[in-house]
Write an enzyme that holds these catalytic residues in place. Structure first.
Site, mmCIF file in Angstrom:
data_model
loop_
_atom_site.group_PDB
_atom_site.id
_atom_site.type_symbol
_atom_site.label_atom_id
_atom_site.label_comp_id
_atom_site.label_asym_id
_atom_site.label_seq_id
_atom_site.Cartn_x
_atom_site.Cartn_y
_atom_site.Cartn_z
ATOM 1 N N SER A 105 8.644 -43.651 2.850
ATOM 2 C CA SER A 105 9.522 -42.477 2.908
ATOM 3 C C SER A 105 9.737 -41.915 4.306
ATOM 4 C CB SER A 105 8.980 -41.373 1.993
ATOM 5 O OG SER A 105 9.222 -41.713 0.643
ATOM 6 N N LYS A 151 13.258 -41.403 5.333
ATOM 7 C CA LYS A 151 14.033 -40.193 5.051
ATOM 8 C C LYS A 151 14.316 -39.356 6.303
ATOM 9 C CE LYS A 151 12.574 -40.053 0.247
ATOM 10 N NZ LYS A 151 11.338 -40.048 -0.514
ATOM 11 N N SER A 192 9.346 -35.005 -0.495
ATOM 12 C CA SER A 192 9.826 -36.390 -0.318
ATOM 13 C C SER A 192 10.637 -36.851 -1.531
ATOM 14 C CB SER A 192 8.637 -37.337 -0.073
ATOM 15 O OG SER A 192 9.059 -38.540 0.511
ATOM 16 N N LYS A 197 7.067 -36.306 9.050
ATOM 17 C CA LYS A 197 7.296 -36.840 7.703
ATOM 18 C C LYS A 197 6.249 -37.891 7.324
ATOM 19 C CE LYS A 197 9.647 -37.419 3.853
ATOM 20 N NZ LYS A 197 8.414 -37.822 3.153
#
Length: 300
Positions: free
Chosen positions: A71, A74, A132, A249
């Site tokens: 993720s 993202k 997420s 992140k």
């Protein structure tokens, strides 16, 4: 006369020696921290960090080896959305059943968006980056891609992600998904991901979102009433455990392992970096902490 000259020479030599000793002592004091810093050993298979202001490398471990990114993908999803011309963060997007079906089918992390609700682009970005949410990622790709069908729009959006990577001159990055649930060709490197994050952090909205620990969205239901969503909590544990953390992140997956793109500011200096393929969520935080400490020690 001779004795006087010799005496002068001795005194001068002594003065030089004292001065040199003082310089050496001062030099030792200022140089000691840099000399004492040893590059940390991390569990993650790949790692990288740089001085965010200059792009100077501070730490590297298999920094250019391509890996699945989970993720952390993202970050680019958000970057592409925020780069759209005439972006209206308050524009509303209606949540489609396809988004919900997608996260259920893939057992993916989600923002638990509710079909039929109207959610703003800003709220979707929080849903993307904090819990997420792959449902939020799908909604954004569908909204900001071009085409007459959802599949075409998603493909178009992923194309924009790859174009953005190209614009940053990243040679070891490719996206085939909007959220990191790849189809065999979704990869990057610690160095490339760090550069993507550094670029994204130039956007004030992005910076605000990724340093937010929790966020509660109020959405509009099908009937026009207001729904208060369950609070989204940021999956980046460094925001609570590491002083000065400002983002960025997390990522994870069977292939990706435990990943984290991180950034922290101390004494006006920002260290930004990435660990890929660590073993656990706790370990990726430990790895990142070690790199951050090392980076700040090197910066002095």
């Amino acid at each position: 006369m001779k004795t006087g000259i010799q005496g002068f020479r001795i005194r001068r030599a002594a003065a030089v020696a004292v001065t040199t000793g003082a310089v050496l002592a001062t030099g030792a004091l200022t140089a000691a921290p840099a000399q004492a810093v040893t590059a940390p050993s991390i569990v993650a298979k790949g790692g990288y960090a740089m001085n965010n202001a200059t792009g100077t490398t501070l730490y590297t471990k298999a920094a250019d080896y391509r890996r699945s990114t989970g993720s952390t993908t993202k970050i680019m999803t958000a970057k592409v959305v925020l780069a759209q011309p005439n972006l209206n963060l308050d524009a509303k997007v209606t949540i489609q059943k396809a988004y919900s079906d997608y996260v259920v089918k893939n057992n993916a992390s989600q923002a638990h968006l509710i079909v039929g609700d109207k959610v703003t682009v800003r709220q979707l970005l929080y849903g993307l980056m904090l819990p997420s949410g792959c449902d939020a990622a799908y909604a954004l790709a569908d909204k900001f891609g071009s085409g007459t069908t959802r599949d075409a729009r998603v493909k178009s959006f992923i194309g924009k992600m790859n174009s953005a990577a190209g614009a940053l001159n990243l040679k070891n990055t490719h996206f085939d998904s909007f959220d990191g649930i790849g189809n065999g060709s979704n990869y990057s490197t610690p160095r490339d991901l760090t550069k993507i994050a550094s670029s994204a952090m130039k956007n004030s909205t992005f910076r605000t979102i990724v340093k937010t620990k929790s966020y509660t969205a109020k959405t509009i239901t099908k009937t026009g009433s207001t729904r208060t969503m369950a609070t989204w909590t940021n999956t980046n544990s460094l925001l609570s455990s590491y002083s000065g953390t400002i983002g960025v992140k997390t990522g994870s997956g069977p292939e990706a392992g435990a990943c984290l793109v991180f950034a922290a500011t101390r004494n006006g200096k920002t260290v930004i970096g990435t660990v890929l393929a660590s073993t656990t969520y706790a370990q990726r935080a430990t790895d990142s902490t070690k790199i951050l400490n090392y980076g700040f020690a090197k910066l002095g």
